[in-house]
Design a protein around this motif. Structure first.
Motif, PDB file in Angstrom:
ATOM      1  N   ASP A  35       0.814  -1.214   0.000  1.00  0.00           N
ATOM      2  CA  ASP A  35       0.000   0.000   0.000  1.00  0.00           C
ATOM      3  C   ASP A  35       0.849   1.266   0.000  1.00  0.00           C
ATOM      4  OD1 ASP A  35      -2.217  -1.548  -0.095  1.00  0.00           O
ATOM      5  OD2 ASP A  35      -3.135  -0.801   1.734  1.00  0.00           O
ATOM      6  N   VAL A  36       2.026   1.223   0.599  1.00  0.00           N
ATOM      7  CA  VAL A  36       2.917   2.389   0.546  1.00  0.00           C
ATOM      8  C   VAL A  36       3.390   2.618  -0.891  1.00  0.00           C
ATOM      9  CG1 VAL A  36       5.202   3.225   1.190  1.00  0.00           C
ATOM     10  CG2 VAL A  36       3.669   2.354   2.943  1.00  0.00           C
ATOM     11  N   ILE A  37       3.714   1.527  -1.597  1.00  0.00           N
ATOM     12  CA  ILE A  37       4.113   1.658  -3.002  1.00  0.00           C
ATOM     13  C   ILE A  37       2.961   2.231  -3.822  1.00  0.00           C
ATOM     14  CG2 ILE A  37       4.829   0.393  -5.069  1.00  0.00           C
ATOM     15  CD1 ILE A  37       6.206  -1.624  -3.199  1.00  0.00           C
ATOM     16  N   HIS A  38       1.758   1.693  -3.572  1.00  0.00           N
ATOM     17  CA  HIS A  38       0.575   2.194  -4.275  1.00  0.00           C
ATOM     18  C   HIS A  38       0.318   3.659  -3.928  1.00  0.00           C
ATOM     19  CE1 HIS A  38      -3.852   1.287  -5.560  1.00  0.00           C
ATOM     20  NE2 HIS A  38      -3.286   2.228  -6.282  1.00  0.00           N
ATOM     21  N   ALA A  39       0.477   4.012  -2.656  1.00  0.00           N
ATOM     22  CA  ALA A  39       0.268   5.404  -2.232  1.00  0.00           C
ATOM     23  C   ALA A  39       1.281   6.343  -2.892  1.00  0.00           C
ATOM     24  CB  ALA A  39       0.372   5.509  -0.713  1.00  0.00           C
ATOM     25  N   SER A  40       2.490   5.863  -3.107  1.00  0.00           N
ATOM     26  CA  SER A  40       3.509   6.682  -3.773  1.00  0.00           C
ATOM     27  C   SER A  40       3.084   7.011  -5.200  1.00  0.00           C
ATOM     28  CB  SER A  40       4.849   5.936  -3.789  1.00  0.00           C
ATOM     29  OG  SER A  40       5.289   5.662  -2.480  1.00  0.00           O
TER      30      SER A  40
END
Length: 290
Positions: A137-142
């Motif tokens: 989710d952090v990658i997606h949020a980036s």
């Protein structure tokens, strides 16, 4: 043997009980990465979900900046004056905050489809599902953040801070998102089905709207302004406004103590949230079959 029978027993370990802490950590990292790959493989096979999650922030920016922004006077110089500079950092923060709904929905969906039971029946780290979801989710949020920043640049917003300050501001946004991921994971594990997960808008809207995202807390009634000022989303929004050197930022200063230390608040609030919800999420995952 059925999935239910498998999940009734605790999952097996990767290695003998006398394995070292370093070996256990290595297995946990590998298992975490396996979950990350699984999540993005699923996302690639369902591009409509990815497109919707990217499109929602774009719609929000266009609606609030162009539809409502023309009527907002946050500088005292007239409706709409300086509103893009004020609103865009707030929109960045709200986009990161609202992302926890996507997390909760995906976790609930995985649970409904039996993925969680399968994971529990496998010899894998019990924390990997939680940490893997967090990394994915952090990658997606980036990606979401890059899209909305690009849109902001197109409509005329510009960061006035140094490159280091700008990177720090973006880091604070992802720091908030990381903390709220574990809120989403916990809620997703707690909620019974995806229909109930859809009701999380009732939680997300107060989190995003009762804040300094669209208007300074001093423009609100006293009690509501205090709630907005102490909202973690407000601390992040105010911190990145300061780091972006938002023009006329002194006009946006309020009488609330927390607004005087926005960067400290933006760092501290996510730590508090993670300290509460990370262990809750791991425990809820371990207790799924009980």
């Amino acid at each position: 043997m059925t999935i239910q029978e498998n999940t009734a027993s605790p999952p097996a370990s990767h290695a003998p009980e006398d394995e070292t802490a370093l070996e256990r950590m290595s297995w946990a990292i590998r298992d975490c990465w396996t979950i990350v790959v699984q999540e993005f493989t699923h996302l690639i096979r369902q591009p409509s979900t990815f497109a919707w999650q990217l499109g929602m922030p774009v719609i929000m920016v266009l609606m609030f900046v162009y539809v409502f922004g023309s009527a907002m006077d946050v500088t005292g110089e007239g409706a709409g004056v300086g509103y893009v500079d004020f609103a865009m950092p707030g929109m960045f923060a709200m986009t990161m905050a609202f992302g926890f709904m996507n997390t909760a929905f995906e976790v609930t969906q995985n649970k409904e489809k039996g993925f969680m039971d399968r994971f529990r029946s496998m010899p894998m780290s019990s924390s990997a599902v939680v940490t893997g979801r967090g990394v994915a989710d952090v990658i997606h949020a980036s990606i979401d953040l890059l899209v909305i920043v690009a849109l902001a640049l197109v409509i005329g917003w510009r960061p006035e801070g140094s490159p280091a300050e700008t990177l720090f501001a973006l880091g604070l946004l992802l720091w908030l998102r990381l903390a709220l991921i574990f809120v989403g994971i916990y809620l997703g594990l707690l909620i019974r089905n995806t229909e109930a997960a859809g009701n999380l808008f009732a939680v997300a809207f107060p989190l995003g709207f009762i804040s300094s995202v669209f208007a300074p807390p001093d423009m609100m009634p006293g009690w509501l302004g205090a709630v907005a000022a102490w909202n973690p989303v407000s601390s992040t929004a105010n911190a990145i406004r300061e780091l972006f050197h938002t023009p006329g930022i002194e006009v946006f200063q309020t009488s609330y103590w927390i607004d005087g230390v926005p960067i400290a608040g933006a760092v501290a609030w996510p730590i508090v949230v993670m300290a509460v919800f990370l262990p809750l999420a791991v425990r809820q995952y371990r207790n799924l079959s009980k």
